[in-house]
Design a protein around this motif. Structure first.
Motif, PDB file in Angstrom:
ATOM      1  N   MET A   1      25.763  24.333  60.783  1.00 46.11           N
ATOM      2  CA  MET A   1      25.059  25.588  60.853  1.00 46.11           C
ATOM      3  C   MET A   1      26.006  26.748  60.545  1.00 46.11           C
ATOM      4  SD  MET A   1      24.422  28.283  62.801  1.00 46.11           S
ATOM      5  CE  MET A   1      23.651  29.356  63.759  1.00 46.11           C
ATOM      6  N   ALA A   2      27.215  26.675  61.049  1.00 42.74           N
ATOM      7  CA  ALA A   2      28.186  27.745  60.801  1.00 42.74           C
ATOM      8  C   ALA A   2      28.525  27.853  59.318  1.00 42.74           C
ATOM      9  CB  ALA A   2      29.450  27.512  61.620  1.00 42.74           C
ATOM     10  N   ARG A   3      28.612  26.718  58.659  1.00 37.15           N
ATOM     11  CA  ARG A   3      28.899  26.732  57.219  1.00 37.15           C
ATOM     12  C   ARG A   3      27.736  27.338  56.437  1.00 37.15           C
ATOM     13  NH1 ARG A   3      31.693  20.857  56.987  1.00 37.15           N
ATOM     14  NH2 ARG A   3      33.711  21.549  57.772  1.00 37.15           N
ATOM     15  N   GLN A   4      26.527  27.024  56.854  1.00 37.91           N
ATOM     16  CA  GLN A   4      25.358  27.608  56.200  1.00 37.91           C
ATOM     17  C   GLN A   4      25.351  29.122  56.378  1.00 37.91           C
ATOM     18  OE1 GLN A   4      22.254  25.401  58.156  1.00 37.91           O
ATOM     19  NE2 GLN A   4      21.913  24.126  56.352  1.00 37.91           N
ATOM     20  N   PHE A   5      25.675  29.566  57.593  1.00 39.17           N
ATOM     21  CA  PHE A   5      25.729  30.996  57.867  1.00 39.17           C
ATOM     22  C   PHE A   5      26.791  31.665  56.995  1.00 39.17           C
ATOM     23  CE2 PHE A   5      27.452  34.686  60.072  1.00 39.17           C
ATOM     24  CZ  PHE A   5      26.295  35.431  60.264  1.00 39.17           C
ATOM     25  N   ALA A   6      27.969  31.054  56.912  1.00 37.08           N
ATOM     26  CA  ALA A   6      29.051  31.619  56.111  1.00 37.08           C
ATOM     27  C   ALA A   6      28.666  31.688  54.633  1.00 37.08           C
ATOM     28  CB  ALA A   6      30.317  30.797  56.289  1.00 37.08           C
ATOM     29  N   THR A   7      27.975  30.670  54.155  1.00 37.01           N
ATOM     30  CA  THR A   7      27.522  30.659  52.766  1.00 37.01           C
ATOM     31  C   THR A   7      26.536  31.789  52.511  1.00 37.01           C
ATOM     32  OG1 THR A   7      27.832  28.272  52.646  1.00 37.01           O
ATOM     33  CG2 THR A   7      26.399  29.266  50.992  1.00 37.01           C
ATOM     34  N   LYS A   8      25.608  31.986  53.436  1.00 37.60           N
ATOM     35  CA  LYS A   8      24.615  33.051  53.291  1.00 37.60           C
ATOM     36  C   LYS A   8      25.276  34.427  53.395  1.00 37.60           C
ATOM     37  CE  LYS A   8      20.600  30.407  54.632  1.00 37.60           C
ATOM     38  NZ  LYS A   8      19.924  30.421  53.341  1.00 37.60           N
ATOM     39  N   LEU A   9      26.275  34.550  54.242  1.00 38.16           N
ATOM     40  CA  LEU A   9      27.007  35.805  54.381  1.00 38.16           C
ATOM     41  C   LEU A   9      27.700  36.161  53.065  1.00 38.16           C
ATOM     42  CD1 LEU A   9      28.055  38.090  56.253  1.00 38.16           C
ATOM     43  CD2 LEU A   9      29.972  36.581  56.794  1.00 38.16           C
ATOM     44  N   GLU A  10      28.354  35.187  52.449  1.00 39.89           N
ATOM     45  CA  GLU A  10      29.020  35.418  51.171  1.00 39.89           C
ATOM     46  C   GLU A  10      28.010  35.787  50.083  1.00 39.89           C
ATOM     47  OE1 GLU A  10      31.370  32.010  50.186  1.00 39.89           O
ATOM     48  OE2 GLU A  10      32.593  32.184  51.988  1.00 39.89           O
ATOM     49  N   ALA A  11      26.878  35.078  50.065  1.00 39.41           N
ATOM     50  CA  ALA A  11      25.845  35.362  49.070  1.00 39.41           C
ATOM     51  C   ALA A  11      25.279  36.766  49.265  1.00 39.41           C
ATOM     52  CB  ALA A  11      24.736  34.324  49.165  1.00 39.41           C
ATOM     53  N   PHE A  12      25.115  37.165  50.513  1.00 40.54           N
ATOM     54  CA  PHE A  12      24.587  38.501  50.823  1.00 40.54           C
ATOM     55  C   PHE A  12      25.503  39.586  50.259  1.00 40.54           C
ATOM     56  CE2 PHE A  12      24.376  42.248  53.549  1.00 40.54           C
ATOM     57  CZ  PHE A  12      23.010  42.518  53.548  1.00 40.54           C
ATOM     58  N   HIS A  13      26.794  39.431  50.491  1.00 43.91           N
ATOM     59  CA  HIS A  13      27.735  40.457  50.050  1.00 43.91           C
ATOM     60  C   HIS A  13      27.970  40.424  48.538  1.00 43.91           C
ATOM     61  CE1 HIS A  13      28.547  42.128  53.924  1.00 43.91           C
ATOM     62  NE2 HIS A  13      28.830  40.944  54.421  1.00 43.91           N
ATOM     63  N   ALA A  14      27.696  39.297  47.897  1.00 47.75           N
ATOM     64  CA  ALA A  14      27.864  39.200  46.447  1.00 47.75           C
ATOM     65  C   ALA A  14      26.644  39.733  45.696  1.00 47.75           C
ATOM     66  CB  ALA A  14      28.108  37.749  46.057  1.00 47.75           C
ATOM     67  N   GLU A  15      25.515  39.838  46.373  1.00 45.73           N
ATOM     68  CA  GLU A  15      24.257  40.247  45.737  1.00 45.73           C
ATOM     69  C   GLU A  15      24.138  41.770  45.680  1.00 45.73           C
ATOM     70  OE1 GLU A  15      21.352  40.143  43.582  1.00 45.73           O
ATOM     71  OE2 GLU A  15      21.863  38.144  44.323  1.00 45.73           O
ATOM     72  N   TYR A  16      23.628  42.267  44.563  1.00 49.14           N
ATOM     73  CA  TYR A  16      23.438  43.711  44.396  1.00 49.14           C
ATOM     74  C   TYR A  16      21.994  44.139  44.596  1.00 49.14           C
ATOM     75  CZ  TYR A  16      28.164  43.858  42.578  1.00 49.14           C
ATOM     76  OH  TYR A  16      29.516  43.763  42.456  1.00 49.14           O
ATOM     77  N   SER A  17      21.060  43.232  44.367  1.00 48.14           N
ATOM     78  CA  SER A  17      19.648  43.556  44.486  1.00 48.14           C
ATOM     79  C   SER A  17      19.241  43.665  45.962  1.00 48.14           C
ATOM     80  CB  SER A  17      18.807  42.474  43.808  1.00 48.14           C
ATOM     81  OG  SER A  17      17.452  42.622  44.145  1.00 48.14           O
ATOM     82  N   PRO A  18      18.704  44.812  46.382  1.00 51.99           N
ATOM     83  CA  PRO A  18      18.275  44.963  47.781  1.00 51.99           C
ATOM     84  C   PRO A  18      17.202  43.956  48.179  1.00 51.99           C
ATOM     85  CG  PRO A  18      18.306  47.086  46.677  1.00 51.99           C
ATOM     86  CD  PRO A  18      18.539  46.057  45.638  1.00 51.99           C
ATOM     87  N   LEU A  19      16.342  43.615  47.253  1.00 54.71           N
ATOM     88  CA  LEU A  19      15.281  42.653  47.545  1.00 54.71           C
ATOM     89  C   LEU A  19      15.857  41.262  47.821  1.00 54.71           C
ATOM     90  CD1 LEU A  19      12.261  42.204  47.784  1.00 54.71           C
ATOM     91  CD2 LEU A  19      12.208  41.726  45.345  1.00 54.71           C
ATOM     92  N   LYS A  20      16.802  40.853  46.995  1.00 53.01           N
ATOM     93  CA  LYS A  20      17.424  39.542  47.205  1.00 53.01           C
ATOM     94  C   LYS A  20      18.288  39.536  48.460  1.00 53.01           C
ATOM     95  CE  LYS A  20      17.232  37.958  42.488  1.00 53.01           C
ATOM     96  NZ  LYS A  20      17.957  37.448  41.332  1.00 53.01           N
ATOM     97  N   ARG A  21      18.913  40.660  48.763  1.00 55.97           N
ATOM     98  CA  ARG A  21      19.709  40.747  50.003  1.00 55.97           C
ATOM     99  C   ARG A  21      18.807  40.598  51.226  1.00 55.97           C
ATOM    100  NH1 ARG A  21      24.952  44.067  49.335  1.00 55.97           N
ATOM    101  NH2 ARG A  21      24.717  44.380  51.559  1.00 55.97           N
ATOM    102  N   ASP A  22      17.629  41.214  51.182  1.00 56.03           N
ATOM    103  CA  ASP A  22      16.670  41.072  52.279  1.00 56.03           C
ATOM    104  C   ASP A  22      16.190  39.630  52.397  1.00 56.03           C
ATOM    105  OD1 ASP A  22      16.879  43.714  52.979  1.00 56.03           O
ATOM    106  OD2 ASP A  22      14.986  44.319  52.041  1.00 56.03           O
TER     107      ASP A  22
END
Length: 55
Positions: A1-22
């Motif tokens: 679960m922690a790895r999944q969270f870390a992956t999503k955290l990285e994806a969130f910060h790499a994304e520029y689209s507000p819709l995709k970040r949400d």
């Protein structure tokens, strides 16, 4: 679960689209709620704030 969270955290910060970040934050909220006590509340705003704090 922690790895999944870390992956999503990285994806969130790499994304520029507000819709995709949400969308990433909503998926993460669902993931976190699965591991919280029944009846616990976690708002999307809370996840977004957590992501910003973990920048």
């Amino acid at each position: 679960m922690a790895r999944q969270f870390a992956t999503k955290l990285e994806a969130f910060h790499a994304e520029y689209s507000p819709l995709k970040r949400d969308e990433i934050a909503a998926d993460t909220r669902h993931l976190l709620l699965q591991h919280m006590p029944k009846g616990a509340k976690l708002r999307l705003v809370d996840v977004l704030e957590l992501f910003e704090l973990m920048r």
